[in-house]
Design a protein around this motif. Sequence first.
Motif, PDB file in Angstrom:
ATOM      1  N   GLY A 128       0.783  -1.220   0.000  1.00  0.00           N
ATOM      2  CA  GLY A 128       0.000   0.000   0.000  1.00  0.00           C
ATOM      3  C   GLY A 128       0.815   1.270   0.000  1.00  0.00           C
ATOM      4  N   ARG A 129       2.081   1.170  -0.325  1.00  0.00           N
ATOM      5  CA  ARG A 129       2.950   2.345  -0.392  1.00  0.00           C
ATOM      6  C   ARG A 129       4.119   2.044  -1.321  1.00  0.00           C
ATOM      7  NH1 ARG A 129       7.174   1.317   3.430  1.00  0.00           N
ATOM      8  NH2 ARG A 129       6.637  -0.366   4.877  1.00  0.00           N
ATOM      9  N   SER A 130       4.835   3.077  -1.704  1.00  0.00           N
ATOM     10  CA  SER A 130       5.924   2.923  -2.666  1.00  0.00           C
ATOM     11  C   SER A 130       7.091   2.140  -2.074  1.00  0.00           C
ATOM     12  CB  SER A 130       6.421   4.301  -3.123  1.00  0.00           C
ATOM     13  OG  SER A 130       7.489   4.172  -4.042  1.00  0.00           O
ATOM     14  N   ILE A 131       7.436   1.003  -2.684  1.00  0.00           N
ATOM     15  CA  ILE A 131       8.613   0.226  -2.290  1.00  0.00           C
ATOM     16  C   ILE A 131       9.452  -0.202  -3.497  1.00  0.00           C
ATOM     17  CG2 ILE A 131       7.537  -0.653  -0.170  1.00  0.00           C
ATOM     18  CD1 ILE A 131       7.090  -3.317  -1.626  1.00  0.00           C
ATOM     19  N   MET A 132       8.990   0.122  -4.718  1.00  0.00           N
ATOM     20  CA  MET A 132       9.702  -0.336  -5.912  1.00  0.00           C
ATOM     21  C   MET A 132      11.110   0.234  -6.004  1.00  0.00           C
ATOM     22  SD  MET A 132       8.405  -2.590  -7.942  1.00  0.00           S
ATOM     23  CE  MET A 132       9.153  -2.300  -9.544  1.00  0.00           C
ATOM     24  N   LEU A 133      11.295   1.480  -5.591  1.00  0.00           N
ATOM     25  CA  LEU A 133      12.632   2.070  -5.664  1.00  0.00           C
ATOM     26  C   LEU A 133      13.605   1.323  -4.764  1.00  0.00           C
ATOM     27  CD1 LEU A 133      11.561   5.771  -5.863  1.00  0.00           C
ATOM     28  CD2 LEU A 133      13.286   4.768  -7.358  1.00  0.00           C
ATOM     29  N   GLY A 134      13.102   0.772  -3.663  1.00  0.00           N
ATOM     30  CA  GLY A 134      13.970   0.002  -2.774  1.00  0.00           C
ATOM     31  C   GLY A 134      14.510  -1.244  -3.442  1.00  0.00           C
ATOM     32  N   PHE A 135      13.677  -1.935  -4.237  1.00  0.00           N
ATOM     33  CA  PHE A 135      14.153  -3.107  -4.956  1.00  0.00           C
ATOM     34  C   PHE A 135      15.247  -2.717  -5.953  1.00  0.00           C
ATOM     35  CE2 PHE A 135       9.679  -4.718  -4.126  1.00  0.00           C
ATOM     36  CZ  PHE A 135      10.076  -5.593  -3.123  1.00  0.00           C
ATOM     37  N   HIS A 136      15.026  -1.640  -6.652  1.00  0.00           N
ATOM     38  CA  HIS A 136      16.024  -1.200  -7.631  1.00  0.00           C
ATOM     39  C   HIS A 136      17.265  -0.622  -6.947  1.00  0.00           C
ATOM     40  CE1 HIS A 136      13.799  -1.770 -11.479  1.00  0.00           C
ATOM     41  NE2 HIS A 136      12.785  -1.843 -10.634  1.00  0.00           N
ATOM     42  N   ALA A 137      17.118  -0.148  -5.711  1.00  0.00           N
ATOM     43  CA  ALA A 137      18.297   0.246  -4.935  1.00  0.00           C
ATOM     44  C   ALA A 137      19.171  -0.967  -4.648  1.00  0.00           C
ATOM     45  CB  ALA A 137      17.873   0.913  -3.623  1.00  0.00           C
ATOM     46  N   ALA A 138      18.535  -2.104  -4.373  1.00  0.00           N
ATOM     47  CA  ALA A 138      19.297  -3.344  -4.161  1.00  0.00           C
ATOM     48  C   ALA A 138      20.055  -3.727  -5.427  1.00  0.00           C
ATOM     49  CB  ALA A 138      18.360  -4.465  -3.731  1.00  0.00           C
ATOM     50  N   TYR A 139      19.425  -3.536  -6.587  1.00  0.00           N
ATOM     51  CA  TYR A 139      20.109  -3.781  -7.856  1.00  0.00           C
ATOM     52  C   TYR A 139      21.340  -2.884  -7.980  1.00  0.00           C
ATOM     53  CZ  TYR A 139      20.972  -3.848 -12.887  1.00  0.00           C
ATOM     54  OH  TYR A 139      21.576  -3.961 -14.117  1.00  0.00           O
ATOM     55  N   SER A 140      21.183  -1.625  -7.623  1.00  0.00           N
ATOM     56  CA  SER A 140      22.308  -0.691  -7.704  1.00  0.00           C
ATOM     57  C   SER A 140      23.433  -1.107  -6.758  1.00  0.00           C
ATOM     58  CB  SER A 140      21.838   0.721  -7.358  1.00  0.00           C
ATOM     59  OG  SER A 140      20.842   1.156  -8.258  1.00  0.00           O
ATOM     60  N   LEU A 141      23.064  -1.556  -5.560  1.00  0.00           N
ATOM     61  CA  LEU A 141      24.080  -2.036  -4.625  1.00  0.00           C
ATOM     62  C   LEU A 141      24.838  -3.220  -5.211  1.00  0.00           C
ATOM     63  CD1 LEU A 141      25.386  -1.887  -1.824  1.00  0.00           C
ATOM     64  CD2 LEU A 141      23.535  -3.352  -0.968  1.00  0.00           C
ATOM     65  N   GLY A 142      24.104  -4.110  -5.858  1.00  0.00           N
ATOM     66  CA  GLY A 142      24.761  -5.222  -6.535  1.00  0.00           C
ATOM     67  C   GLY A 142      25.679  -4.757  -7.653  1.00  0.00           C
ATOM     68  N   GLY A 143      25.230  -3.719  -8.381  1.00  0.00           N
ATOM     69  CA  GLY A 143      26.071  -3.171  -9.436  1.00  0.00           C
ATOM     70  C   GLY A 143      27.373  -2.608  -8.904  1.00  0.00           C
ATOM     71  N   ILE A 144      27.295  -1.965  -7.738  1.00  0.00           N
ATOM     72  CA  ILE A 144      28.506  -1.438  -7.107  1.00  0.00           C
ATOM     73  C   ILE A 144      29.451  -2.578  -6.749  1.00  0.00           C
ATOM     74  CG2 ILE A 144      29.384  -0.256  -5.051  1.00  0.00           C
ATOM     75  CD1 ILE A 144      26.716   1.314  -5.056  1.00  0.00           C
ATOM     76  N   ALA A 145      28.896  -3.628  -6.151  1.00  0.00           N
ATOM     77  CA  ALA A 145      29.724  -4.778  -5.779  1.00  0.00           C
ATOM     78  C   ALA A 145      30.343  -5.421  -7.016  1.00  0.00           C
ATOM     79  CB  ALA A 145      28.882  -5.795  -5.007  1.00  0.00           C
ATOM     80  N   GLY A 146      29.534  -5.588  -8.068  1.00  0.00           N
ATOM     81  CA  GLY A 146      30.051  -6.201  -9.288  1.00  0.00           C
ATOM     82  C   GLY A 146      31.112  -5.363  -9.965  1.00  0.00           C
ATOM     83  N   ALA A 147      30.894  -4.046 -10.037  1.00  0.00           N
ATOM     84  CA  ALA A 147      31.889  -3.159 -10.642  1.00  0.00           C
ATOM     85  C   ALA A 147      33.171  -3.136  -9.825  1.00  0.00           C
ATOM     86  CB  ALA A 147      31.318  -1.748 -10.781  1.00  0.00           C
ATOM     87  N   SER A 148      33.044  -3.217  -8.503  1.00  0.00           N
ATOM     88  CA  SER A 148      34.235  -3.241  -7.646  1.00  0.00           C
ATOM     89  C   SER A 148      35.025  -4.526  -7.858  1.00  0.00           C
ATOM     90  CB  SER A 148      33.821  -3.122  -6.179  1.00  0.00           C
ATOM     91  OG  SER A 148      33.151  -1.893  -5.946  1.00  0.00           O
ATOM     92  N   LEU A 149      34.314  -5.643  -7.974  1.00  0.00           N
ATOM     93  CA  LEU A 149      34.985  -6.915  -8.251  1.00  0.00           C
ATOM     94  C   LEU A 149      35.649  -6.889  -9.626  1.00  0.00           C
ATOM     95  CD1 LEU A 149      32.288  -9.363  -6.867  1.00  0.00           C
ATOM     96  CD2 LEU A 149      34.562  -8.980  -5.900  1.00  0.00           C
ATOM     97  N   ALA A 150      34.988  -6.235 -10.586  1.00  0.00           N
ATOM     98  CA  ALA A 150      35.587  -6.106 -11.921  1.00  0.00           C
ATOM     99  C   ALA A 150      36.856  -5.270 -11.865  1.00  0.00           C
ATOM    100  CB  ALA A 150      34.576  -5.479 -12.878  1.00  0.00           C
ATOM    101  N   TRP A 151      36.854  -4.206 -11.043  1.00  0.00           N
ATOM    102  CA  TRP A 151      38.054  -3.380 -10.896  1.00  0.00           C
ATOM    103  C   TRP A 151      39.193  -4.195 -10.309  1.00  0.00           C
ATOM    104  CZ3 TRP A 151      41.239  -1.975  -6.884  1.00  0.00           C
ATOM    105  CH2 TRP A 151      42.135  -0.929  -7.132  1.00  0.00           C
ATOM    106  N   VAL A 152      38.891  -5.018  -9.315  1.00  0.00           N
ATOM    107  CA  VAL A 152      39.918  -5.884  -8.718  1.00  0.00           C
ATOM    108  C   VAL A 152      40.483  -6.826  -9.772  1.00  0.00           C
ATOM    109  CG1 VAL A 152      40.338  -7.734  -7.055  1.00  0.00           C
ATOM    110  CG2 VAL A 152      39.008  -5.725  -6.380  1.00  0.00           C
TER     111      VAL A 152
END
Length: 404
Positions: A128-152
């Motif tokens: 009954g309230r906005s939560i979709m951005l939170g799911f996509h925030a989790a995607y972004s967090l994963g992207g940060i982790a993946g990009a960091s692993l790629a940098w390593v």
Amino acid sequence: MTDVLRRGRASLAFSFLVQGVAFALLVTRIPAIQDRYGVSDALLPAFLAAVPILAGVGSVTTERLVKRVRPSMLLRWSQPVVLLALLGVGAGERMVELGVALAAFGLAVGVLDASMNMLGVSLQRSYGRSIMLGFHAAYSLGGIAGASLAWVGARWDLALWVSYLPVVAVLLPAVLVGSRWYVDDEAAQAVEGKAGEGQVVVFKWLLPLCLVMTVAYIGDSTVSNWSAKYLKDVLGSSEQMATVPYNVYMVTTLLGRAIGDLGVRRFGAVSVVRGGALVAAGGFAVVAVAPGAWVGMLGFTLLGLGLCVLVPQTFAAAGRLFPGASDAAVARLNVFNYVGFLIGSPLVGALGDAWSYRGAMVVPMVLVLVTLVYARSFAPQPDRYGGGHERPRTADVGRGSNGL
């Protein structure tokens, strides 16, 4: 709020996170993939285009499959395929093996993206309230982790399979376990059964959201496919520093999405979408005129803050517009994710070669401003049915004070 819904929300957020890791590991290592398989600059665009094309096929297929198979089941089995396909990209030796791995990745990603967002839309309706951005925030967090692993991996000059294998070994069993708590929301299904009986997805009503989705992913694909090259070749950065813009983009995307749901609840989806479009356009302008790498990084920072709100709110708006056919609406809308990705990368590349890469950045800047024209499509409005009737009051389940 029941424990079932809370567990469902947490497990779905984890799936978004894992997908962010997998996608970032693929796109940030494109130069290494090209070198490993000897893919020429002329052939590389064909490989890059094949993934979104096949993902679109996967999304269309999902629209048909959900009539017989629950979205939670499609998500449960498509995510492991994505992870194994990623490992296949890193472990292969011949170009045909790369083609097979990317094909599997693309098809599975289409099913995964559509089913994840279907579950997200139905859960938001139950909350009954906005939560979709939170799911996509989790995607972004994963992207940060993946990009960091790629940098390593790039920093230590690791073979692709050495970079990918530990990640897949950890995440594959984790997603299989987490999938036990996915929720095909009963409250949302009840709404569909009562309010959406006989409802069909009328494409002309969905079209404004499709255009916004396309524009958002033209911007996103510009960052993911061209930020490294732009920083290195145009702004004169080092190869290591060239891996940073995507990470910066994902960090600011995470921050914007982490607080975005609060903004939607406070100001409404229309204001948030308009603000995001203006900030994103400003980011492209800064990138286009940047005198050096650090100013360019500022532009990518603004891009993350602006673009981050558009996609989640587009899915949410589709769910509100067609409450009795939200799965079909989400699957159809998700195709334009890949349309945008497919257009964005070759568009910037062609303009960069024919004109200049600085000039090429102006085009997505102008396109993202088109979102302002369609911002009213994100406002609460009566849903329409095949017979032209407005939504019954029982379909107001899931509306908050701002229409979410």
